[in-house]
Write a protein that holds these residues in place. Sequence first.
Motif, PDB file in Angstrom:
ATOM      1  N   ALA A 130       0.824  -1.203   0.000  1.00 24.59           N
ATOM      2  CA  ALA A 130       0.000   0.000   0.000  1.00 24.59           C
ATOM      3  C   ALA A 130       0.860   1.256   0.000  1.00 24.59           C
ATOM      4  O   ALA A 130       0.578   2.223  -0.726  1.00 24.59           O
ATOM      5  N   ILE A 131       1.928   1.249   0.776  1.00 18.49           N
ATOM      6  CA  ILE A 131       2.768   2.444   0.850  1.00 18.49           C
ATOM      7  C   ILE A 131       3.562   2.622  -0.447  1.00 18.49           C
ATOM      8  O   ILE A 131       3.903   3.741  -0.831  1.00 18.49           O
ATOM      9  N   GLU A 132       3.829   1.530  -1.146  1.00 20.81           N
ATOM     10  CA  GLU A 132       4.481   1.655  -2.452  1.00 20.81           C
ATOM     11  C   GLU A 132       3.559   2.372  -3.446  1.00 20.81           C
ATOM     12  O   GLU A 132       4.022   3.192  -4.252  1.00 20.81           O
ATOM     13  N   VAL A 133       2.273   2.066  -3.403  1.00 18.51           N
ATOM     14  CA  VAL A 133       1.318   2.778  -4.261  1.00 18.51           C
ATOM     15  C   VAL A 133       1.241   4.246  -3.865  1.00 18.51           C
ATOM     16  O   VAL A 133       1.276   5.146  -4.716  1.00 18.51           O
ATOM     17  N   TYR A 134       1.167   4.500  -2.570  1.00 14.33           N
ATOM     18  CA  TYR A 134       1.087   5.882  -2.106  1.00 14.33           C
ATOM     19  C   TYR A 134       2.304   6.688  -2.555  1.00 14.33           C
ATOM     20  O   TYR A 134       2.189   7.888  -2.853  1.00 14.33           O
ATOM     21  N   THR A 135       3.455   6.043  -2.620  1.00 15.15           N
ATOM     22  CA  THR A 135       4.681   6.723  -3.054  1.00 15.15           C
ATOM     23  C   THR A 135       4.491   7.425  -4.394  1.00 15.15           C
ATOM     24  O   THR A 135       4.927   8.566  -4.578  1.00 15.15           O
ATOM     25  N   THR A 136       3.841   6.759  -5.333  1.00 13.96           N
ATOM     26  CA  THR A 136       3.680   7.351  -6.663  1.00 13.96           C
ATOM     27  C   THR A 136       2.783   8.582  -6.622  1.00 13.96           C
ATOM     28  O   THR A 136       3.042   9.571  -7.321  1.00 13.96           O
ATOM     29  N   TYR A 137       1.765   8.540  -5.790  1.00 18.42           N
ATOM     30  CA  TYR A 137       0.864   9.689  -5.685  1.00 18.42           C
ATOM     31  C   TYR A 137       1.541  10.857  -4.965  1.00 18.42           C
ATOM     32  O   TYR A 137       1.362  12.024  -5.338  1.00 18.42           O
ATOM     33  N   ALA A 138       2.316  10.544  -3.928  1.00 14.51           N
ATOM     34  CA  ALA A 138       3.047  11.597  -3.234  1.00 14.51           C
ATOM     35  C   ALA A 138       4.087  12.228  -4.156  1.00 14.51           C
ATOM     36  O   ALA A 138       4.312  13.448  -4.120  1.00 14.51           O
ATOM     37  N   ALA A 139       4.700  11.404  -5.002  1.00 13.83           N
ATOM     38  CA  ALA A 139       5.670  11.945  -5.959  1.00 13.83           C
ATOM     39  C   ALA A 139       5.004  12.911  -6.922  1.00 13.83           C
ATOM     40  O   ALA A 139       5.568  13.957  -7.282  1.00 13.83           O
ATOM     41  N   LYS A 140       3.799  12.579  -7.353  1.00  9.96           N
ATOM     42  CA  LYS A 140       3.063  13.467  -8.255  1.00  9.96           C
ATOM     43  C   LYS A 140       2.697  14.775  -7.549  1.00  9.96           C
ATOM     44  O   LYS A 140       2.829  15.868  -8.113  1.00  9.96           O
ATOM     45  N   ALA A 141       2.263  14.662  -6.287  1.00  8.69           N
ATOM     46  CA  ALA A 141       1.851  15.852  -5.541  1.00  8.69           C
ATOM     47  C   ALA A 141       3.027  16.783  -5.250  1.00  8.69           C
ATOM     48  O   ALA A 141       2.890  18.019  -5.301  1.00  8.69           O
ATOM     49  N   LEU A 142       4.194  16.207  -4.955  1.00  2.37           N
ATOM     50  CA  LEU A 142       5.350  17.017  -4.565  1.00  2.37           C
ATOM     51  C   LEU A 142       6.282  17.337  -5.729  1.00  2.37           C
ATOM     52  O   LEU A 142       7.236  18.092  -5.568  1.00  2.37           O
ATOM     53  N   GLY A 143       5.990  16.765  -6.887  1.00  2.00           N
ATOM     54  CA  GLY A 143       6.827  17.007  -8.062  1.00  2.00           C
ATOM     55  C   GLY A 143       7.021  18.472  -8.414  1.00  2.00           C
ATOM     56  O   GLY A 143       8.137  18.885  -8.753  1.00  2.00           O
ATOM     57  N   PRO A 144       5.959  19.309  -8.359  1.00  2.00           N
ATOM     58  CA  PRO A 144       6.149  20.720  -8.695  1.00  2.00           C
ATOM     59  C   PRO A 144       7.180  21.428  -7.819  1.00  2.00           C
ATOM     60  O   PRO A 144       7.715  22.464  -8.213  1.00  2.00           O
ATOM     61  N   ARG A 145       7.455  20.859  -6.644  1.00  2.00           N
ATOM     62  CA  ARG A 145       8.467  21.446  -5.757  1.00  2.00           C
ATOM     63  C   ARG A 145       9.813  20.741  -5.900  1.00  2.00           C
ATOM     64  O   ARG A 145      10.729  20.985  -5.132  1.00  2.00           O
ATOM     65  N   ARG A 146       9.923  19.878  -6.906  1.00  2.00           N
ATOM     66  CA  ARG A 146      11.167  19.136  -7.166  1.00  2.00           C
ATOM     67  C   ARG A 146      11.572  18.257  -5.983  1.00  2.00           C
ATOM     68  O   ARG A 146      12.754  17.943  -5.812  1.00  2.00           O
ATOM     69  N   ILE A 147      10.598  17.839  -5.187  1.00  2.00           N
ATOM     70  CA  ILE A 147      10.855  16.893  -4.097  1.00  2.00           C
ATOM     71  C   ILE A 147      10.665  15.482  -4.641  1.00  2.00           C
ATOM     72  O   ILE A 147       9.589  15.150  -5.131  1.00  2.00           O
ATOM     73  N   THR A 148      11.694  14.672  -4.581  1.00  2.00           N
ATOM     74  CA  THR A 148      11.578  13.295  -5.050  1.00  2.00           C
ATOM     75  C   THR A 148      10.973  12.428  -3.951  1.00  2.00           C
ATOM     76  O   THR A 148      11.227  12.637  -2.762  1.00  2.00           O
ATOM     77  N   VAL A 149      10.166  11.455  -4.366  1.00  2.00           N
ATOM     78  CA  VAL A 149       9.543  10.522  -3.424  1.00  2.00           C
ATOM     79  C   VAL A 149       9.745   9.119  -3.980  1.00  2.00           C
ATOM     80  O   VAL A 149       9.279   8.806  -5.079  1.00  2.00           O
ATOM     81  N   ASN A 150      10.435   8.285  -3.227  1.00  2.00           N
ATOM     82  CA  ASN A 150      10.725   6.930  -3.664  1.00  2.00           C
ATOM     83  C   ASN A 150      10.530   5.933  -2.528  1.00  2.00           C
ATOM     84  O   ASN A 150      10.506   6.301  -1.351  1.00  2.00           O
ATOM     85  N   THR A 151      10.399   4.672  -2.926  1.00  2.00           N
ATOM     86  CA  THR A 151      10.362   3.571  -1.972  1.00  2.00           C
ATOM     87  C   THR A 151      11.656   2.790  -2.069  1.00  2.00           C
ATOM     88  O   THR A 151      12.104   2.466  -3.182  1.00  2.00           O
ATOM     89  N   LEU A 152      12.260   2.494  -0.939  1.00  2.00           N
ATOM     90  CA  LEU A 152      13.432   1.623  -0.880  1.00  2.00           C
ATOM     91  C   LEU A 152      12.990   0.292  -0.289  1.00  2.00           C
ATOM     92  O   LEU A 152      12.463   0.246   0.832  1.00  2.00           O
ATOM     93  N   ALA A 153      13.165  -0.788  -1.049  1.00  2.00           N
ATOM     94  CA  ALA A 153      12.682  -2.109  -0.638  1.00  2.00           C
ATOM     95  C   ALA A 153      13.861  -3.041  -0.364  1.00  2.00           C
ATOM     96  O   ALA A 153      14.425  -3.622  -1.305  1.00  2.00           O
ATOM     97  N   PRO A 154      14.260  -3.189   0.898  1.00  2.00           N
ATOM     98  CA  PRO A 154      15.360  -4.113   1.209  1.00  2.00           C
ATOM     99  C   PRO A 154      14.947  -5.562   0.991  1.00  2.00           C
ATOM    100  O   PRO A 154      13.796  -5.941   1.237  1.00  2.00           O
ATOM    101  N   GLY A 155      15.891  -6.355   0.540  1.00  2.00           N
ATOM    102  CA  GLY A 155      15.693  -7.801   0.536  1.00  2.00           C
ATOM    103  C   GLY A 155      16.009  -8.354   1.911  1.00  2.00           C
ATOM    104  O   GLY A 155      16.021  -7.624   2.909  1.00  2.00           O
TER     105      GLY A 155
END
Length: 251
Positions: free
Chosen positions: A162-187
């Motif tokens: 669920a939080i991986e999906v939210y990441t993409t929406y947060a990236a879209k919302a914060l994109g105009p401010r050049r804030i990157t939003v990513n998920t880091l998935a450890p093995g």
Amino acid sequence: MTRIALITGGNRGLGRAAAEALADDGVDVVLTYRSHPEEADAVVADIESRGRRALALHLDVTEHASFPAFRDELLGRLTGWDRRDLDILVNNGGYEGRTPFGAIEAETVDALYAVHVRGPILLTDLLAPAIRDGGRVVFVSTGLTRYAANPLFSVYAAMKGAIEVYTTYAAKALGPRRITVNTLAPGATATDIGGGLIRDDERYRAMITANHAFGRVGEPDDIGGALRAITAESAGWITAQRIEASGGQML
């Protein structure tokens, strides 16, 4: 200007490794802890020994009503840096919560949701105005969203999905401010999560590494290095991505 990072759950495991990696990259660190303040103090001392400034604040990510007071305390303490904002937010705090099929308890599902979905979303939403333009937001997920391993962790993995999906929406919302939003998935990583199963059980570790490109499980420093890379100032064109740091697990 020195960059400042906030890392939730920074007193141990992957959070501590992230704090140390960022400190080595010249970043000052504010870390949060829910319990074990002595561990948080040890991380602060370690970061200061590396020549960076550090601060530990108490935060329970399940108590979202406390977030406004936490934000006010955080921004107030940052005045010691002559700042009222952050450059990096790392949503790391969490636990695995076992949910065996046929015996899944509603209380465990609710707790996993509170820690891994509601808490990070509401904290990020509240702190977003205090993140500098061009900053970085990272949500820590898990390799289990890609490969189904032990069913005991099915709900944990679902919450991280669920939080991986939210990441993409947060990236879209914060994109105009050049804030990157990513998920880091450890093995699979040798920490105390799951009672230290991966770290301490040689038979379990051998089973995992049988189909692993590097032939070993990860160490906290491996994940810290990956986090350092995607939060670097040079990583400003990487956003809305799920970045797996597994050393080639399940290949």
